[in-house]
Motif scaffolding. Structure first.
Motif, PDB file in Angstrom:
ATOM      1  N   GLU A 233       0.802  -1.210   0.000  1.00 12.78           N
ATOM      2  CA  GLU A 233       0.000   0.000   0.000  1.00 12.78           C
ATOM      3  C   GLU A 233       0.843   1.272   0.000  1.00 12.78           C
ATOM      4  OE1 GLU A 233       0.702  -0.877   4.357  1.00 12.78           O
ATOM      5  OE2 GLU A 233       0.224  -2.054   2.561  1.00 12.78           O
ATOM      6  N   LYS A 234       2.139   1.136   0.292  1.00  8.59           N
ATOM      7  CA  LYS A 234       3.037   2.294   0.263  1.00  8.59           C
ATOM      8  C   LYS A 234       3.643   2.514  -1.126  1.00  8.59           C
ATOM      9  CE  LYS A 234       2.487   3.106   4.654  1.00  8.59           C
ATOM     10  NZ  LYS A 234       1.700   4.261   5.110  1.00  8.59           N
ATOM     11  N   ASN A 235       3.336   1.613  -2.084  1.00  9.25           N
ATOM     12  CA  ASN A 235       3.778   1.776  -3.472  1.00  9.25           C
ATOM     13  C   ASN A 235       5.295   1.836  -3.587  1.00  9.25           C
ATOM     14  OD1 ASN A 235       3.209   1.979  -6.204  1.00  9.25           O
ATOM     15  ND2 ASN A 235       2.999   4.209  -6.187  1.00  9.25           N
ATOM     16  N   VAL A 236       6.003   1.068  -2.752  1.00 11.20           N
ATOM     17  CA  VAL A 236       7.466   1.156  -2.704  1.00 11.20           C
ATOM     18  C   VAL A 236       8.118   0.645  -3.987  1.00 11.20           C
ATOM     19  CG1 VAL A 236       7.723   1.172  -0.204  1.00 11.20           C
ATOM     20  CG2 VAL A 236       7.500  -1.007  -1.404  1.00 11.20           C
ATOM     21  N   GLY A 237       7.383  -0.131  -4.780  1.00 10.43           N
ATOM     22  CA  GLY A 237       7.938  -0.565  -6.055  1.00 10.43           C
ATOM     23  C   GLY A 237       8.292   0.608  -6.946  1.00 10.43           C
ATOM     24  N   ALA A 238       7.566   1.709  -6.806  1.00  5.41           N
ATOM     25  CA  ALA A 238       7.861   2.899  -7.600  1.00  5.41           C
ATOM     26  C   ALA A 238       9.193   3.524  -7.200  1.00  5.41           C
ATOM     27  CB  ALA A 238       6.729   3.919  -7.449  1.00  5.41           C
ATOM     28  N   VAL A 239       9.567   3.386  -5.929  1.00  5.04           N
ATOM     29  CA  VAL A 239      10.874   3.882  -5.486  1.00  5.04           C
ATOM     30  C   VAL A 239      11.981   3.099  -6.179  1.00  5.04           C
ATOM     31  CG1 VAL A 239      12.431   4.154  -3.514  1.00  5.04           C
ATOM     32  CG2 VAL A 239      10.001   4.648  -3.248  1.00  5.04           C
ATOM     33  N   VAL A 240      11.836   1.775  -6.206  1.00  3.14           N
ATOM     34  CA  VAL A 240      12.834   0.922  -6.862  1.00  3.14           C
ATOM     35  C   VAL A 240      12.925   1.265  -8.344  1.00  3.14           C
ATOM     36  CG1 VAL A 240      13.449  -1.440  -7.477  1.00  3.14           C
ATOM     37  CG2 VAL A 240      12.552  -0.942  -5.189  1.00  3.14           C
ATOM     38  N   ALA A 241      11.777   1.399  -9.009  1.00  2.80           N
ATOM     39  CA  ALA A 241      11.771   1.715 -10.437  1.00  2.80           C
ATOM     40  C   ALA A 241      12.429   3.065 -10.712  1.00  2.80           C
ATOM     41  CB  ALA A 241      10.335   1.713 -10.957  1.00  2.80           C
ATOM     42  N   PHE A 295      14.077  12.898  -1.253  1.00  8.88           N
ATOM     43  CA  PHE A 295      13.149  11.994  -0.585  1.00  8.88           C
ATOM     44  C   PHE A 295      12.105  11.528  -1.584  1.00  8.88           C
ATOM     45  CE2 PHE A 295       9.480  11.017   2.173  1.00  8.88           C
ATOM     46  CZ  PHE A 295      10.093  10.166   3.088  1.00  8.88           C
ATOM     47  N   LEU A 296      12.010  10.221  -1.776  1.00  7.64           N
ATOM     48  CA  LEU A 296      11.064   9.652  -2.727  1.00  7.64           C
ATOM     49  C   LEU A 296       9.852   9.108  -1.971  1.00  7.64           C
ATOM     50  CD1 LEU A 296      13.574   7.729  -5.036  1.00  7.64           C
ATOM     51  CD2 LEU A 296      12.625  10.039  -5.342  1.00  7.64           C
ATOM     52  N   PHE A 297       8.666   9.666  -2.277  1.00  7.36           N
ATOM     53  CA  PHE A 297       7.453   9.281  -1.550  1.00  7.36           C
ATOM     54  C   PHE A 297       6.325   9.038  -2.548  1.00  7.36           C
ATOM     55  CE2 PHE A 297       3.665  10.237   1.133  1.00  7.36           C
ATOM     56  CZ  PHE A 297       3.852   9.217   2.057  1.00  7.36           C
ATOM     57  N   PRO A 298       6.142   7.783  -2.986  1.00  5.92           N
ATOM     58  CA  PRO A 298       5.151   7.495  -4.024  1.00  5.92           C
ATOM     59  C   PRO A 298       3.803   6.998  -3.518  1.00  5.92           C
ATOM     60  CG  PRO A 298       6.581   5.610  -3.761  1.00  5.92           C
ATOM     61  CD  PRO A 298       7.021   6.635  -2.730  1.00  5.92           C
ATOM     62  N   SER A 299       3.554   7.056  -2.213  1.00  4.58           N
ATOM     63  CA  SER A 299       2.301   6.517  -1.673  1.00  4.58           C
ATOM     64  C   SER A 299       1.096   7.315  -2.159  1.00  4.58           C
ATOM     65  CB  SER A 299       2.334   6.524  -0.145  1.00  4.58           C
ATOM     66  OG  SER A 299       1.092   6.062   0.376  1.00  4.58           O
ATOM     67  N   LEU A 300       0.015   6.581  -2.448  1.00  2.00           N
ATOM     68  CA  LEU A 300      -1.256   7.199  -2.841  1.00  2.00           C
ATOM     69  C   LEU A 300      -2.364   6.882  -1.844  1.00  2.00           C
ATOM     70  CD1 LEU A 300      -1.010   6.339  -6.639  1.00  2.00           C
ATOM     71  CD2 LEU A 300      -1.145   8.671  -5.714  1.00  2.00           C
ATOM     72  N   THR A 301      -2.019   6.292  -0.698  1.00  4.64           N
ATOM     73  CA  THR A 301      -3.034   5.835   0.254  1.00  4.64           C
ATOM     74  C   THR A 301      -3.032   6.625   1.559  1.00  4.64           C
ATOM     75  OG1 THR A 301      -1.527   4.165   1.175  1.00  4.64           O
ATOM     76  CG2 THR A 301      -2.949   3.484  -0.651  1.00  4.64           C
ATOM     77  N   GLU A 302      -2.232   7.664   1.657  1.00  3.16           N
ATOM     78  CA  GLU A 302      -2.114   8.386   2.927  1.00  3.16           C
ATOM     79  C   GLU A 302      -3.273   9.356   3.140  1.00  3.16           C
ATOM     80  OE1 GLU A 302       0.524   7.466   4.813  1.00  3.16           O
ATOM     81  OE2 GLU A 302       1.136   6.203   3.140  1.00  3.16           O
ATOM     82  N   SER A 342      -0.828   9.915 -11.771  1.00  2.00           N
ATOM     83  CA  SER A 342      -0.852   8.964 -10.655  1.00  2.00           C
ATOM     84  C   SER A 342      -0.236   7.623 -11.028  1.00  2.00           C
ATOM     85  CB  SER A 342      -2.306   8.735 -10.208  1.00  2.00           C
ATOM     86  OG  SER A 342      -3.094   8.239 -11.285  1.00  2.00           O
ATOM     87  N   LEU A 343       0.452   7.566 -12.165  1.00  2.00           N
ATOM     88  CA  LEU A 343       1.065   6.325 -12.619  1.00  2.00           C
ATOM     89  C   LEU A 343       2.506   6.220 -12.132  1.00  2.00           C
ATOM     90  CD1 LEU A 343      -0.166   6.295 -16.337  1.00  2.00           C
ATOM     91  CD2 LEU A 343      -1.211   5.168 -14.357  1.00  2.00           C
ATOM     92  N   GLU A 344       2.985   4.978 -12.023  1.00  2.00           N
ATOM     93  CA  GLU A 344       4.378   4.780 -11.632  1.00  2.00           C
ATOM     94  C   GLU A 344       5.326   5.470 -12.602  1.00  2.00           C
ATOM     95  OE1 GLU A 344       7.101   0.964 -11.935  1.00  2.00           O
ATOM     96  OE2 GLU A 344       5.919   0.885 -10.064  1.00  2.00           O
ATOM     97  N   SER A 345       5.001   5.421 -13.894  1.00  2.49           N
ATOM     98  CA  SER A 345       5.850   6.067 -14.899  1.00  2.49           C
ATOM     99  C   SER A 345       5.936   7.571 -14.680  1.00  2.49           C
ATOM    100  CB  SER A 345       5.330   5.759 -16.305  1.00  2.49           C
ATOM    101  OG  SER A 345       3.978   6.191 -16.453  1.00  2.49           O
ATOM    102  N   ASP A 346       4.851   8.175 -14.191  1.00  3.04           N
ATOM    103  CA  ASP A 346       4.864   9.613 -13.882  1.00  3.04           C
ATOM    104  C   ASP A 346       5.857   9.895 -12.748  1.00  3.04           C
ATOM    105  OD1 ASP A 346       2.776  10.077 -15.729  1.00  3.04           O
ATOM    106  OD2 ASP A 346       1.268   9.585 -14.216  1.00  3.04           O
ATOM    107  N   PHE A 347       5.833   9.034 -11.733  1.00  2.00           N
ATOM    108  CA  PHE A 347       6.729   9.214 -10.585  1.00  2.00           C
ATOM    109  C   PHE A 347       8.179   9.017 -11.006  1.00  2.00           C
ATOM    110  CE2 PHE A 347       8.956   7.887  -6.746  1.00  2.00           C
ATOM    111  CZ  PHE A 347       8.530   8.838  -5.832  1.00  2.00           C
ATOM    112  N   VAL A 348       8.435   8.002 -11.822  1.00  2.00           N
ATOM    113  CA  VAL A 348       9.796   7.743 -12.296  1.00  2.00           C
ATOM    114  C   VAL A 348      10.309   8.934 -13.093  1.00  2.00           C
ATOM    115  CG1 VAL A 348      11.203   6.310 -13.825  1.00  2.00           C
ATOM    116  CG2 VAL A 348       9.532   5.239 -12.275  1.00  2.00           C
ATOM    117  N   HIS A 349       9.489   9.450 -13.991  1.00  2.00           N
ATOM    118  CA  HIS A 349       9.902  10.586 -14.833  1.00  2.00           C
ATOM    119  C   HIS A 349      10.249  11.799 -13.981  1.00  2.00           C
ATOM    120  CE1 HIS A 349      10.033  13.304 -18.289  1.00  2.00           C
ATOM    121  NE2 HIS A 349       9.262  14.134 -17.604  1.00  2.00           N
TER     122      HIS A 349
END
Length: 416
Positions: A233-241, A295-302, A342-349
């Protein structure tokens, strides 16, 4: 006692009479999460101001024996491990026990922090005894359900939460966006109460080159930081990507995860080059924050995301989706970066763009700490008490016109 607390105590007789507040929660310090941390700070502020607090919570372990403290009464209940959060516990239904407890030691008001079976029991018991009752909306359970294969339960969960909160006389939320969102979904009596940040603890001054050296980072190398639970739920995979994309351009960059959780093992396999620092507390946590750069913070559930203002207070450049605390605190390019979309690709970019732009990094880091200096915990304490006092007054409690007490009120003292 520090000078600030001495000022509060010295002016006690001039303030409104003290409240006896029963707080019901499924999480409490030393448990490590945003709700427990926030509640611990609020209880501390209430005690300093002379209010009496009774905390009703599940027992955290066989050796859980709360220390005695003037003004604080902790009542422990039975609980069961929370699914996917084994370190936390659901309090079991306890309506009859709470009725008995609050009949013998009647509080001025009941505040329900979490929405599990214990929280529902507390609302029911308070209404049975005609006690005023308030609540906090801390966690997007309906959003979390999507991450654990329970998407079909989103509507029933929201219905349960709405019914629970609408049985209280005020529901406190930490952001204006959350207030509007809940009101649009039929929640009533929703009021705003933000969260504070301990700027004396979280500060750029806590930066440690010794710690950075342990991470293998030189003075000019970029350190990317993630603080929080390692869970879906913290979307940490986006941090790795994001970091893997950054490393293609900046091979010397480092990634540090602070926290633990069920995904740690799989993340260590997916991103073996990262540093996994585990759970950090106190000054060690402050040093970990301040020793990073981005600081990378990709969570969408907070509902808030305490780590965002903590990172900003520590002088980091925060990259976050435009939601919760980040949406209210960050202006892109001035004191952080909000991710469009709100996509992982948006966060990576967005993360890669900031990593390559040292000028923007320096700009936002120089402004970050000052931009959250207004999140003063004293204002949060006073706002919390003001909300409770308003509910008590509207409820017709005699406390509103009682004669001010000259010292801290005991929780076991009969109601006025």
């Amino acid at each position: 006692m520090n000078n600030q607390n001495e000022l509060f105590v010295a002016s006690y007789a001039a303030r409104p009479p003290s409240l006896r507040i029963a707080v019901v929660t499924e999480t409490y310090p030393p448990e490590v999460n945003g709700v427990a941390m926030t509640l611990g700070k609020i209880v501390e502020g209430l005690l300093v101001r002379g209010h009496a607090v009774q905390v009703v919570r599940p027992r955290q372990g066989v050796e859980d024996e709360p220390p005695l403290r003037a003004g604080l009464d902790q009542v422990l209940s039975r609980g069961i491990p929370l699914p996917t959060y084994g370190e936390l516990r659901f309090g079991l239904p306890s309506k009859n026990r709470l009725i008995k407890l609050w009949t013998e030691k009647r509080p001025d008001i009941v505040h329900v922090v979490t929405e599990g079976p214990l929280g529902w029991s507390a609302v029911s018991a308070a209404r049975k005894l005609k006690l005023p009752v308030t609540s906090s909306f801390h966690t997007n359970f309906e959003s979390y359900s999507q991450h654990y294969g329970m998407g079909l339960l989103k509507s029933p969960i929201d219905g349960y939460l709405r019914k629970l909160h609408n049985r209280t006389q005020a529901t406190m939320v930490p952001t204006r966006a959350m207030q509007l969102a809940l009101q649009s979904r039929g929640y009533q009596h929703v009021t705003l109460l933000s969260r504070g940040v301990e700027t004396q603890q979280f500060s750029p001054a806590k930066r440690s080159q010794e710690l950075r050296t342990q991470w293998g980072a030189g003075p000019e190398d970029l350190v990317f930081l993630s603080v929080g639970r390692l869970a879906k739920e913290k979307n940490v995979g986006a941090v790795v990507a994001a970091f893997q994309a950054i490393q293609l351009r900046l091979p010397k960059a480092k990634l540090v995860f602070v926290g633990d959780g069920p995904l740690r093992k799989s993340m260590e396999q997916a991103c073996p080059g990262a540093i996994y620092a585990g759970v950090q507390k106190g000054e060690a946590l402050a040093a970990h924050y301040a020793s990073g750069d981005v600081f990378l913070f990709p969570s969408l559930t907070e509902t808030f995301g305490n780590v965002v203002p903590e990172a900003m207070a520590s002088g980091l450049a925060v990259v976050s989706f435009a939601c919760a605390a980040a949406q209210e605190l960050i202006t892109t390019g001035q004191n952080g970066v909000l991710v469009a979309g709100s996509l992982e690709s948006d966060f990576v970019h967005a993360s890669v763009a900031l990593a390559k732009d040292r000028k923007t990094q320096e700009q936002v880091r120089s402004q970050a700490a000052g931009s959250v200096a207004h999140l003063n915990w004293n204002a949060i304490y006073d706002g919390f008490v003001a909300t409770l006092s308003g509910v008590v007054e509207r409820h017709g409690h005699a406390f509103a016109t009682a004669t001010p007490l000259r010292g801290p009120v005991a929780f076991s003292q009969p109601s006025a």
